[in-house]
Write an enzyme that holds these catalytic residues in place. Structure first.
Site, PDB file in Angstrom:
ATOM      1  N   LYS B  29     -15.987 -11.179   3.924  1.00 13.27           N
ATOM      2  CA  LYS B  29     -17.429 -10.960   3.986  1.00 13.27           C
ATOM      3  C   LYS B  29     -18.191 -12.268   3.792  1.00 13.27           C
ATOM      4  O   LYS B  29     -19.099 -12.585   4.558  1.00 13.27           O
ATOM      5  CB  LYS B  29     -17.832  -9.938   2.910  1.00 13.27           C
ATOM      6  CG  LYS B  29     -19.281  -9.523   2.962  1.00 13.27           C
ATOM      7  CD  LYS B  29     -19.587  -8.443   1.920  1.00 13.27           C
ATOM      8  CE  LYS B  29     -19.054  -7.088   2.371  1.00 13.27           C
ATOM      9  NZ  LYS B  29     -19.251  -6.034   1.359  1.00 13.27           N
ATOM     10  N   ARG B  99     -21.554  -8.018  -4.423  1.00 11.54           N
ATOM     11  CA  ARG B  99     -20.476  -7.278  -3.758  1.00 11.54           C
ATOM     12  C   ARG B  99     -19.174  -8.058  -3.807  1.00 11.54           C
ATOM     13  O   ARG B  99     -19.172  -9.279  -3.761  1.00 11.54           O
ATOM     14  CB  ARG B  99     -20.789  -7.100  -2.264  1.00 11.54           C
ATOM     15  CG  ARG B  99     -21.916  -6.172  -1.944  1.00 11.54           C
ATOM     16  CD  ARG B  99     -22.162  -6.232  -0.427  1.00 11.54           C
ATOM     17  NE  ARG B  99     -23.542  -5.956  -0.111  1.00 11.54           N
ATOM     18  CZ  ARG B  99     -23.936  -4.819   0.499  1.00 11.54           C
ATOM     19  NH1 ARG B  99     -23.058  -3.909   0.832  1.00 11.54           N
ATOM     20  NH2 ARG B  99     -25.199  -4.637   0.758  1.00 11.54           N
ATOM     21  N   GLY B 108     -14.296  -0.198   0.591  1.00 13.36           N
ATOM     22  CA  GLY B 108     -14.643   0.722  -0.497  1.00 13.36           C
ATOM     23  C   GLY B 108     -13.762   0.616  -1.716  1.00 13.36           C
ATOM     24  O   GLY B 108     -13.876   1.404  -2.647  1.00 13.36           O
ATOM     25  N   MET B 110     -13.359  -1.990  -3.853  1.00 14.89           N
ATOM     26  CA  MET B 110     -13.829  -2.710  -5.036  1.00 14.89           C
ATOM     27  C   MET B 110     -15.315  -2.482  -5.262  1.00 14.89           C
ATOM     28  O   MET B 110     -15.974  -1.811  -4.484  1.00 14.89           O
ATOM     29  CB  MET B 110     -13.464  -4.171  -4.915  1.00 14.89           C
ATOM     30  CG  MET B 110     -11.941  -4.352  -5.062  1.00 14.89           C
ATOM     31  SD  MET B 110     -11.455  -6.053  -4.941  1.00 14.89           S
ATOM     32  CE  MET B 110     -12.077  -6.484  -3.337  1.00 14.89           C
ATOM     33  N   HIS B 459     -16.176   7.282   5.040  1.00 18.25           N
ATOM     34  CA  HIS B 459     -14.878   6.843   4.533  1.00 18.25           C
ATOM     35  C   HIS B 459     -13.739   7.600   5.200  1.00 18.25           C
ATOM     36  O   HIS B 459     -12.763   7.017   5.677  1.00 18.25           O
ATOM     37  CB  HIS B 459     -14.825   7.043   3.007  1.00 18.25           C
ATOM     38  CG  HIS B 459     -13.518   6.656   2.398  1.00 18.25           C
ATOM     39  ND1 HIS B 459     -12.509   7.563   2.191  1.00 18.25           N
ATOM     40  CD2 HIS B 459     -13.062   5.448   1.977  1.00 18.25           C
ATOM     41  CE1 HIS B 459     -11.484   6.934   1.647  1.00 18.25           C
ATOM     42  NE2 HIS B 459     -11.792   5.647   1.494  1.00 18.25           N
ATOM     43  N   SER B 803      26.819  -2.684  17.036  1.00 17.79           N
ATOM     44  CA  SER B 803      25.545  -1.989  16.884  1.00 17.79           C
ATOM     45  C   SER B 803      25.382  -1.709  15.397  1.00 17.79           C
ATOM     46  O   SER B 803      26.175  -0.983  14.801  1.00 17.79           O
ATOM     47  CB  SER B 803      25.549  -0.693  17.688  1.00 17.79           C
ATOM     48  OG  SER B 803      24.324  -0.025  17.496  1.00 17.79           O
TER      49      SER B 803
END
Lengths: 914, 914
Positions: B29, B99, B108, B110, B459, B803
């Site tokens: 952010k 924030r 959402g 923290m 959310h 394999s």
């Protein structure tokens, strides 16, 4: 000689082309014959075809390599010259034996042909020369029989049938009752038998006889019994067998002839004495096969003092030369002594100990050689039980004390049954008229061996001593019927499955199951072990769960406990009820505890969460009281156990493994016991049953056990840690040194170790605070999950020691459940897919790589990391050698294996020095 | 500025100290705010405290590092200057938000505090400035609530209780019905609530408010929900969260204000359109939290065309700049547009595909970037089922189509129940009024999510799309009662455990369990996959046992079959009876066969042995007829199966694994079925029961299975080899290319492989002779036993391919039984002992070392050795990256995972190029 490679080595006239060092090439027997010849020992002359030639013959699909024929012919000429006799000659006939002889002794495993060179013409010549027609025809008929059976595949039974018919016709009982004429007749009958079954007439050409016999010996190298013997004895890397062609001498030409086997020391006790047996007027094979029971060697002194003196002189010379106890075959031919063979004598562990220790005293060998002389696996014999002297002995038969110790078991009458019964977990005794190389597997499977015929050097006796099996041989007063699967001992009939006891030390057969007692170790044993201790670098600890085991192991020389399992402490007496109470409440307890902790950690609770928390705490009270109450009950028991063990091992380290098995192992599995548990713990039977079902696991081996239990129920680990340290403090206060090492089992990731260790250390710190004292301790881990070995570098950051749990490491690494593998593992070793049972001897190629990797990674992080092994491999000699090679600090094994481990650890050092 | 380290970065007035590249330091952010500011985007000014500072705060035990206070104060001054307002000032008050913002988005997770700076003095100032007392008091009471809840731990419910009481008193329903005076009263009430629960009066000092809020954000980094989110999403290596202090702008100051969220493309479909929602006169949190259902963005054009044009212009600019679809938060304050945040938008898989492909078309990104843009796990969404269009739909409620796809399940009403029910194997749908970050675990456990409240960006919607879960959001006509664990939909009551169906594509809630159908893939999907195919180096095969599976997988892009299990072919229809007949006679058969072979090989038999042999052969007839007869019955079935599979996969390789499970899996376990089997096979029930008991294994995982069966019963392997090659010849004759690869399971030692391979090749040679034709084939092995990986150098001498069977390799290597580990593995991942479930994602640290070692050892012997993986890890993206790194040739996975594997394989190459 031609330009081709030298394939044949001559010996005779006091000189030989080979030496004792050429075992690989000439086989043990050939090399010895050469060596003895060079030493001036009176050996009949002969020549040896090399082991390489056998390999070349095999590779060529059963054809003689170019040049061999010429070399054999040339050497035969030399032999004729040396022996002053000619092959196939009427006037001065040379008879030879053709025998196998590999670099490693494989007694009786491969073919032998005697009296070769006899034919219609030569037999007359022998009569003319010896004046003994009986001997000549007897030799001839024996030769046809043996040649037919061994070389041409015409069963011996056909010849037996013919001689049986003739004896009946003549109305006589024993072979010796037949006259020269009878035997002459028998030669005719045998030739007819030969022709009927082989489809050709018996070959009169001695050279042809020799070629076919050499081929038979070559071929016998890959006979199924020889292959099986090599498998059983882990004999690998040999090229083939050598072939020894040697002039025959005869012990059966009359009363001035004889044959025998002697040992330079007593192979049973190790006492320095002239030991052996002989028979006058007999072939050597009669003694070895146990067909007639021979006379002790001392009697020879009476029969012929001169020969006796010459023989004992040669025995001294040979032992001094080879610096080891010798097993010597001799023949007296018309008052002339010949030595046919000498080799290191097989001996009991007791004899091996005594010989080794006394030879050091005599300065014949040094301590290192003495230590290397004892086969570690053989020591087991010394530790084997013997009969309680107070036991009521009801002797039903006596025989020769052929291999010491005692054994109790159910009777079986053939080798296959012995193997089958053993596979079903039975203790068996193998009872045979006489044993033969085909019986090896069954002898190995049996606890003890009883034969009706044969002496101290019979096949049964020799092999049993080598295997460390108790053996009573030549118990001629029993009568065995294979058909009825029973034996008569006097009037008593012992059937298959009946219990008897053998006393191999006295040579007695006893009725029923008698009590056995543990052996004590001799002074020789202690001396030799102390020499091993001087040499070895590996420590030797024991796996012991009780003070009794610990004390016994300490007496055997254990230097600590490498694995003390704690689960049995949960089973004993009343404890199991506390454990079961704990299990009943465990998951509800853990579930509520987790929920409570989670909410409490969260902190910032909303109203309904606070209500929930209060509710949970209320609900928690009952399971908490039950679970923690049960642990509180267990604590004093555990503490007491540890006090006992620490006291027994004072001054030595004790590694204690935290609880390992899954919890369901502590619950009763049948409905009745479940009801009893419900009654006792005052719960509904359905609750118990539901818990059992809930805890059921599809693969318990890979389930909720080991440290995984400690992750779910750290309280259990804490209780154990507390019990350990409280006990340690109690013992330390008595001024005894305590060295506890707490071992966390089944760790797969360092994070598990971190988690459990945190709880343990936290609890121990509490104990220290409470008791206001401290005791030094270590926390380490077992490396038994492959992932632990693969990430040992991470684990070493947290573990103070590693103990390789190779039982589980083998199970997981190879993907074999030990409980289930029995169904196919036998087939696996039989087909040679795995050479050995990987649970007995560590799979060094596979699991060994994992062990090696684990040690390397661990030591990269902590070069001083203490590393040991506590799987059952810790008592297996070849696995111990591996442990030494990869740089472990110690091995840990069951108490009885401690001396084996001490010796094997010393031998690992000696092997490395080579 | 002081000499201390720079801990605070300013942005505002069109200039910022940070850039988009400083994510690590400033968080996503903070870096974006700096970048946007520098780009000229109208961002409210502010400053960012670095993530390092968070770490330093943590390290210091919750204390500000030296110098931080000064830097915050300095930047606050700068901000005041930039915003022309002052913190705590009556006349021109500055309000800020505080924030969190980590380097990786954790929506959402923290803490956030808004409206910071309000106090009794400032609120008056705002009223004076805006003339809007209602807004001012509303902001103030919201701030007290949020600050009390987030910063001081005073539950939001207490404030709710207060407002509820006031509304009741005033006789109003909604918060908006409260007057300015009511709200003023509410501020008083809230302060009282605060004092009661916090124990102090609400702080009036704005600086104190800010310090406490910054501390709360720092502290939220290690809150349990944030830690759990990072765990769930495998987010590691971050320092902490940055703290963004930013001037507040208000969307709720009146009707010329508003707030919204927009996307530069449709995050559900990927269509290039302006997409989003807004609310006039509202705070941003109202939209995100889904408290009010917002209006589509296009409406903004009607409300305020100028702002709409400015906003869409900025959207274009931001997408072009970031070259990815943007998720943008904006606020309109008194007709002025502010951009609060922009970030890459979460999107459905369909949208991701479309965006990526269209952006390549628009030359915004290249193909490699397009391929790297798709989260492989997300593709699952595209392959998820949707509702059958013919299904009878009984719609009981409608909501927003928040995440596409459909899901059927039983209703649960909280996250914990969802996890618990899922753990018990149930399909559940999580129904919530609205979801919150605490619900993450439950959302992950649920097949689908239904909420009563919230919009397309709520959310629930955002998280569900990210997880690929179907979601219906904001279905306001349902009424949920958590207490009663039920919901009302009209008159209908749906209780916990009732079945419903969700259609996330249409946004409908349907009654009962409706049929789902498979999806088809779009052109975008095909295009993106073709780009992935161009990039990837790993081949992608599928695990398929039937022609149907093979065809489906081929459609998904499978390039062969990497694992065709043959055991199901033993179960179908009548075959099971032949199999059971075979099992009944198997061990007697094998036992007699071995005895006969042994005697025959010995050759040189005595009379009684010959008699024995004849007897054995007679005895052998019945079991032989049964065992071999059963195999003969099975052969045509197997052949037919293989014809089907070879035809479906013509031109591509097919790896067929020989029979693997232990035989007891083919027998009935309950008494009734055992009786039925006895009746059908005409044997006694006791015989069946005895066989079941005989075959019981303690640890079947480590028992008699895989190639061990072929060692005991090579006849079964021979039958399978014959069926494979006969089928191959049939298909090859139709001019279709057949590439059979025969795979021997559970090999632990090369000797097993040698043994089984010999039988297989021998049988195949017979088939070739009979059919007078040949088909090329390979014989290889699974590497699934740790020992096989450890001795891969030996095994590579015999195997034409490896394999890796990482399911078993994980079970054995970690010592976990998959069937049993459920009981503790949950706890293990919860405690962080293992980061991930090792059965879902390969344990690279441990088992990965074994895989790597196996490949290295194998390629040392055979550099061209073909190596693949056929465990379930072959479809797990991170495991696929590992397979690429260690140099495998291909991965094989279930058909639905094939596209995921193709993409993950391409991304592995791209990751390597970085």
């Amino acid at each position: 000689m031609s330009k081709s490679k030298k394939m044949v080595y001559f010996f005779g006239n006091g000189k030989a082309e080979g030496t004792a060092k050429m075992k690989e090439m000439l086989g043990g027997k050939g090399a010895n014959l050469a060596e003895m010849t060079n030493l001036g020992v009176p050996v009949p002359g002969g020549f040896t075809i090399t082991t390489e030639t056998c390999a070349a013959y095999d590779k060529a699909g059963g054809k003689w390599p170019v040049g061999l024929k010429k070399q054999v012919e040339d050497n035969l000429k030399k032999l004729e010259k040396a022996m002053k006799a000619s092959f196939g000659d009427h006037d001065s006939p040379l008879l030879v034996s053709v025998r196998s002889g590999a670099a490693v002794s494989m007694p009786g495993m491969m073919d032998t042909v005697l009296n070769l060179g006899l034919n219609d013409k030569v037999v007359d010549g022998i009569i003319a020369k010896t004046g003994n027609a009986r001997f000549a025809y007897d030799s001839y008929r024996r030769f046809i029989d043996m040649f037919g059976d061994v070389v041409m595949g015409c069963d011996h039974e056909h010849f037996e049938h013919a001689i049986g018919g003739l004896k009946k016709q003549r109305g006589v009982k024993d072979d010796t009752d037949l006259t020269a004429d009878d035997l002459k007749e028998l030669v005719k009958l045998y030739k007819a038998v030969y022709k009927k079954h082989v489809g050709k007439t018996f070959p009169q050409d001695p050279i042809k006889q020799m070629e076919l016999s050499i081929n038979a010996v070559f071929g016998s190298w890959n006979s199924s019994r020889a292959v099986k013997y090599r498998e059983l004895n882990n004999i690998t890397g040999l090229k083939g067998t050598a072939v020894n062609v040697q002039a025959m001498v005869f012990g059966n030409m009359g009363d001035d002839c004889g044959t025998g086997v002697c040992f330079t020391r007593n192979p049973s006790t190790g006492e320095k004495e002239y030991y052996g047996e002989f028979l006058m007027n007999a072939q050597g094979e009669d003694v070895v096969a146990g067909i007639r029971t021979p006379v002790p060697m001392i009697e020879l002194n009476k029969v012929n003092t001169k020969i006796y003196k010459q023989l004992t002189g040669l025995m001294d010379k040979l032992e001094k030369h080879y610096k080891d106890m010798q097993d010597i075959e001799f023949t007296i031919q018309q008052n002339k002594l010949y030595i046919l063979q000498t080799r290191s004598g097989k001996r009991t562990a007791e004899a091996a100990m005594r010989c080794a220790v006394e030879m050091v005293g005599e300065k014949l060998i040094d301590k290192k050689v003495a230590v290397s002389r004892i086969e570690p696996a053989q020591i087991d014999q010394l530790l084997h039980p013997h009969l309680d002297s107070k036991a009521k002995r009801q002797v039903i038969a006596t025989g020769l004390p052929a291999s010491p110790g005692a054994a109790v078991g159910q009777v079986v009458f053939n080798a296959e049954d012995a193997e089958a019964w053993k596979a079903r977990g039975k203790d068996v005794l193998l009872v045979r008229i006489e044993t033969s190389p085909e019986d090896i597997g069954g002898m190995d499977a049996a606890k003890g061996i009883l034969t009706q015929r044969g002496g101290m050097t019979s096949h049964a006796a020799v092999v049993a001593r080598g295997m460390g099996r108790c053996c009573v041989a030549g118990a001629s007063d029993i009568e065995i019927s294979y058909a009825k699967k029973q034996m008569k001992a006097g009037a008593r009939i012992i059937k298959e499955g009946d219990w008897i006891t053998l006393d191999g030390t006295r040579g007695e057969v006893l009725l029923g199951q008698l009590p056995l007692v543990e052996p004590k170790m001799s002074g020789n044993f202690a001396k030799l072990m102390s020499w091993a201790d001087e040499i070895r670098k590996l420590g030797v600890r024991t796996n012991a769960d009780t003070p009794e085991d610990a004390i016994r192991a300490r007496a055997f020389g254990a230097e600590g406990i490498g694995l003390c399992r704690t689960e049995h402490m949960f089973f004993e007496g009343d404890r199991i009820w506390a454990v079961r109470q704990m299990i009943l409440s465990a998951d509800v307890y853990a579930d509520l505890r987790d929920k409570i902790v989670k909410l409490e950690e969260q902190g910032d609770l909303e109203a309904d969460q606070k209500k929930e928390l209060a509710g949970l705490k209320k609900e928690f009270k009952v399971p908490q009281a039950e679970f923690e109450g049960a642990l509180k009950k267990l604590l004093p028991y555990q503490r007491k156990d540890f006090v006992g063990i620490f006291t027994a091992m004072a001054g030595l380290p004790v590694t204690i493994r935290l609880l390992d098995p899954p919890l369901h192992e502590f619950l009763p599995q049948d409905a009745k016991s479940q009801k009893e548990m419900a009654r006792r713990l005052k719960v509904k039977p359905a609750e118990v049953q539901a818990k059992v079902e809930d805890l059921h696991e599809f693969n318990p081996m890979l389930g909720h056990r080991g440290c995984r239990l400690s992750v779910t129920y750290p309280e259990i680990a804490r209780m154990q840690a507390r019990a350990i340290m409280e006990a340690a403090i109690i013992v330390a206060k008595k001024r005894k040194k305590v060295l506890p090492e707490i071992m966390i089992p089944l760790v797969g990731a360092v994070s598990e170790l971190v988690f459990v260790k945190k709880h343990i250390i936290d609890e121990i710190e509490k104990v220290f605070k409470e008791k206001k004292t401290k005791v030094a301790y270590m926390v380490g881990t077992m490396i038994e999950v492959p992932r632990a070995a693969l990430t040992a570098d991470e684990i070493a950051t947290e573990a103070e020691f590693f103990s390789f749990g190779t039982n589980d490491l083998t199970q997981m690494g190879m993907g074999f459940s030990r409980d289930d593998a029995g169904k196919f593992l036998g087939e696996y070793t039989e087909l040679g897919i795995y050479e050995k049972d990987p649970f007995q001897s560590l799979d060094q190629m596979g699991i060994g790589r994992l062990v090696d990797l684990g040690i390397q990674l661990g030591r990269e992080i902590n070069p001083k990391l203490k590393v040991g092994i506590c799987g059952e491999h810790g008592g297996d000699p070849s696995s111990i050698e591996f442990c030494h090679e990869v740089g472990m600090n110690y091995v840990s094994c069951s108490p009885f294996r401690v001396p084996i481990a001490r010796l094997a650890a010393a031998q690992a050092v000696l092997a490395e020095q080579k």
